[in-house]
Design an enzyme around this catalytic site. Sequence first.
Site, PDB file in Angstrom:
ATOM      1  N   ASP A  38     -12.080   9.307   0.677  1.00 38.51           N
ATOM      2  CA  ASP A  38     -11.176  10.126   0.035  1.00 38.51           C
ATOM      3  C   ASP A  38     -10.323   9.346  -1.053  1.00 38.51           C
ATOM      4  OD1 ASP A  38      -9.730   9.272   2.171  1.00 38.51           O
ATOM      5  OD2 ASP A  38      -8.125  10.866   1.532  1.00 38.51           O
ATOM      6  N   GLU A  93      -7.387   9.921   4.592  1.00 36.18           N
ATOM      7  CA  GLU A  93      -6.463   8.694   4.348  1.00 36.18           C
ATOM      8  C   GLU A  93      -5.118   8.968   3.270  1.00 36.18           C
ATOM      9  OE1 GLU A  93      -4.217   4.914   3.453  1.00 36.18           O
ATOM     10  OE2 GLU A  93      -5.645   6.066   2.193  1.00 36.18           O
TER      11      GLU A  93
END
Length: 386
Positions: free
Chosen positions: A77, A143
């Site tokens: 991500d 994250e």
Amino acid sequence: MSNTAIDPAALAARLIRRPSVTPKDEGALDIVAATLEELGFACHRLVFAEGGGEPVYNLYARRGTAPPNLCFAGHTDVVPPGVREAWSFDPFAGVVRDGELCGRGAVDMKGAIAAFIAAAQRYLDRRKDGFIGSISVLITGDEEGPAVNGTKKVLEWLGERGEILDACLVGEPTSAVALGDMIKIGRRGSLTGRLTAHGVQGHTAYPHLADNAAHRLVAMLHALTTTELDHGSEHFPPSTLQVATIDIGNPVSNVIPANAKAVFNIRFNDRWTGESVKRWLAERLDMVGGRYELDVSVSGESFLVPPGAIGERLAEAVRRVTGKTAEFSTTGGTSDARFIRTCCPVAEFGLVGQRAHQVDERVALADLAALTEIYQTFLGLYFDSP
């Protein structure tokens, strides 16, 4: 196993072309899983959605069954690109320009993921007769966001299976100025405080009939920002408190506000815990006086993993490839290492982080190639050294 050598730049470019802004995956993990499966890794796609939000996609892959299990952890991500017009190239095109791979996630941290996979292939090709141990890869899509349904959940899943990580390398962009100059062996804790000061609304011409919440808030923030928390410790810099925003929401100039709000963040070292910081805040605010509310959230405690089998071998790999002596550091923000450190020794090492999250994020192809070589050297030192 695939006979085609993995080009880390080409693999990273494919990942960049997937606009996986948290919590979207957009097929990024499918690319990682397919590549690892060609290398003989058994892949487990894990989806978690605690809290009722969008589902988060994660991946755990492992080659081998014997200990020690060395894990590489990272995230696909990325943060949003912001204003597209500010970029000089498409943030999700994954183009190469002037010897640099360009795009969101090139530095943080699709480049490191691609470098480790390429390094693993090269190590496995060199050890055709096998090696004692296992290589695993843990990649999350959560994250950069709340970090609720990502690495933490995968670790819980591993625990339920009885699967053990013996050591972990996190591929965050830890290098400060040049590749190889810094390895992270710990992180400061992070506490966010949301402070509301209460007063009594009134007319600015008659302050004696009111209690100005803005003045209360200013006094409270002054008490917090003018007091040093500490002077640092052996491995950590001094703890810091920074005010992020002050909000009163008063559109006129002749009304004394009844409420005033501020948000601040404290990055604390190993002299503190989240609970001890909370007590310090309450003591300071109570000394100022007045009515207030304080909502506190701790996203991670400080931690330190003294250099050992993983940190020292990483430093040696850096030295062999770059000639540099890496500094062991605890600077920077939080990372998923804060979850992993409860399971096994962990260290963080990756690309130069200066362009992470910035407009025109990009990485030199030479750095990607060197990082791949460092990771490959590290694998050899970890599994093949006595």
